[in-house]
Each structure stands twice: as C-alpha cells, then as structure tokens.
Design a protein around this motif. Structure first.
Motif, short mmCIF file in Angstrom:
data_model
loop_
_atom_site.label_atom_id
_atom_site.label_comp_id
_atom_site.label_asym_id
_atom_site.label_seq_id
_atom_site.Cartn_x
_atom_site.Cartn_y
_atom_site.Cartn_z
N GLY A 112 0.82 -1.20 0.00
CA GLY A 112 0.00 0.00 0.00
C GLY A 112 0.85 1.25 0.00
N LYS A 113 0.27 2.35 -0.43
CA LYS A 113 1.01 3.60 -0.60
C LYS A 113 1.65 4.09 0.70
CE LYS A 113 0.69 8.15 -2.66
NZ LYS A 113 -0.10 9.07 -3.44
N LYS A 114 0.89 4.05 1.79
CA LYS A 114 1.41 4.54 3.07
C LYS A 114 2.64 3.73 3.50
CE LYS A 114 -0.04 5.57 7.79
NZ LYS A 114 -1.12 5.51 8.76
N GLN A 115 2.55 2.41 3.40
CA GLN A 115 3.67 1.55 3.80
C GLN A 115 4.85 1.69 2.86
OE1 GLN A 115 0.50 0.66 3.76
NE2 GLN A 115 0.04 -0.05 5.80
N THR A 116 4.58 1.96 1.57
CA THR A 116 5.65 2.14 0.60
C THR A 116 6.53 3.31 1.01
OG1 THR A 116 4.29 1.27 -1.19
CG2 THR A 116 6.16 2.61 -1.83
N LYS A 117 5.91 4.38 1.44
CA LYS A 117 6.65 5.59 1.81
C LYS A 117 7.32 5.48 3.17
CE LYS A 117 5.28 8.10 -1.73
NZ LYS A 117 6.19 8.48 -2.77
N ALA A 118 6.87 4.56 4.02
CA ALA A 118 7.37 4.48 5.39
C ALA A 118 8.28 3.29 5.66
CB ALA A 118 6.18 4.44 6.35
N SER A 119 8.64 2.55 4.63
CA SER A 119 9.42 1.33 4.88
C SER A 119 10.91 1.64 5.06
CB SER A 119 9.24 0.35 3.72
OG SER A 119 9.76 0.88 2.52
N ILE A 120 11.54 0.84 5.92
CA ILE A 120 12.99 0.90 6.09
C ILE A 120 13.53 -0.51 5.87
CG2 ILE A 120 12.99 2.87 7.65
CD1 ILE A 120 13.55 0.89 9.95
N ARG A 121 14.82 -0.60 5.56
CA ARG A 121 15.45 -1.88 5.25
C ARG A 121 16.61 -2.10 6.21
NH1 ARG A 121 17.19 -0.39 0.60
NH2 ARG A 121 19.39 -0.14 0.95
N MET A 122 16.65 -3.30 6.79
CA MET A 122 17.76 -3.70 7.66
C MET A 122 18.25 -5.05 7.19
SD MET A 122 16.45 -2.73 11.43
CE MET A 122 16.48 -1.04 11.95
N SER A 123 19.55 -5.26 7.33
CA SER A 123 20.14 -6.54 6.95
C SER A 123 20.82 -7.17 8.14
CB SER A 123 21.17 -6.33 5.84
OG SER A 123 20.56 -5.80 4.70
N MET A 124 20.83 -8.48 8.15
CA MET A 124 21.53 -9.24 9.18
C MET A 124 22.46 -10.22 8.49
SD MET A 124 18.44 -10.09 11.82
CE MET A 124 17.34 -10.68 10.53
N GLY A 125 23.52 -10.57 9.16
CA GLY A 125 24.47 -11.54 8.61
C GLY A 125 24.92 -12.50 9.69
N ARG A 126 25.89 -13.29 9.34
CA ARG A 126 26.41 -14.29 10.29
C ARG A 126 26.98 -13.65 11.54
NH1 ARG A 126 29.25 -18.56 6.15
NH2 ARG A 126 27.26 -19.45 5.46
N SER A 127 27.47 -12.44 11.41
CA SER A 127 28.08 -11.78 12.58
C SER A 127 27.06 -11.06 13.45
CB SER A 127 29.16 -10.79 12.12
OG SER A 127 28.56 -9.77 11.35
N THR A 128 25.80 -11.02 13.04
CA THR A 128 24.75 -10.38 13.83
C THR A 128 24.48 -11.23 15.07
OG1 THR A 128 23.75 -9.51 11.82
CG2 THR A 128 22.40 -9.48 13.81
N THR A 129 24.48 -10.59 16.23
CA THR A 129 24.30 -11.31 17.49
C THR A 129 22.93 -10.99 18.10
OG1 THR A 129 25.21 -9.50 18.82
CG2 THR A 129 26.78 -11.14 17.98
N LYS A 130 22.56 -11.76 19.12
CA LYS A 130 21.33 -11.47 19.86
C LYS A 130 21.43 -10.09 20.51
CE LYS A 130 19.72 -16.11 20.99
NZ LYS A 130 19.34 -17.01 22.07
N LYS A 131 22.61 -9.74 20.96
CA LYS A 131 22.82 -8.42 21.55
C LYS A 131 22.53 -7.32 20.53
CE LYS A 131 26.33 -5.68 23.95
NZ LYS A 131 27.71 -5.63 24.42
N ASP A 132 22.97 -7.52 19.30
CA ASP A 132 22.69 -6.56 18.22
C ASP A 132 21.19 -6.41 18.01
OD1 ASP A 132 25.45 -6.26 17.66
OD2 ASP A 132 25.40 -7.88 16.18
N MET A 133 20.49 -7.53 17.97
CA MET A 133 19.05 -7.51 17.73
C MET A 133 18.31 -6.84 18.89
SD MET A 133 18.76 -8.61 14.75
CE MET A 133 17.00 -8.46 14.78
N LYS A 134 18.74 -7.10 20.10
CA LYS A 134 18.12 -6.46 21.27
C LYS A 134 18.31 -4.95 21.22
CE LYS A 134 18.24 -10.39 24.38
NZ LYS A 134 18.76 -10.97 25.63
N LYS A 135 19.48 -4.51 20.75
CA LYS A 135 19.75 -3.08 20.61
C LYS A 135 18.79 -2.45 19.60
CE LYS A 135 23.39 0.16 19.26
NZ LYS A 135 24.79 0.32 18.85
#
Length: 72
Positions: free
Chosen positions: A40-63
């Motif tokens: 939808g148009k509203k979500q199209t304008k408000a979306s952000i993108r995040m990436s995770m990799g093998r080095s991403t930790t639980k601590k990173d996700m909690k942050k």
C-alpha cells in the motif's frame, strides 16, 4: 511518510544502527519494489530496510528492538 522513514533512518544512525529506506532491489533506480508497493502507498513511503548476517548477534538484535521501541 517517506520523511518519517528518512528521519527514523537518521535517528537510528545516531544510535549506531545502520539501515536504509525502501527496498534493496530498487535502491539504484529510486522506485519502490513491487513487493513493497503491494503493501500500500502509506507503507511504501514508510518502509525501512535492515540486513543481518552471520556476525549479527542477539545483543545486536536487542539493541535494534530497544531503539525501535524508543523511536516509534
């Protein structure tokens, strides 16, 4: 709105969290991806993108979760 997404990206960056607006597959042409457009148009304008990799930790996700709870 897209300004809201851009502001959120800047606020997260200030907190040491990198992300971007829109979808990766359309980042170069400036157009929203068909998958994002389907939300939808509203979500199209408000979306952000995040990436995770093998080095991403639980601590990173909690942050990230803590920061998002604070900001939105």
């Amino acid at each position: 709105t897209s300004k809201d997404a851009e502001r959120l990206v800047m606020q997260l960056d200030e907190m040491g969290i990198q992300c971007a607006t829109g979808s990766a597959c359309s980042a170069l042409d400036g157009e929203s991806a068909h998958v994002i457009k389907a939300l939808g148009k509203k979500q199209t304008k408000a979306s952000i993108r995040m990436s995770m990799g093998r080095s991403t930790t639980k601590k990173d996700m909690k942050k990230v979760i803590k920061a998002l709870k604070q900001l939105i």
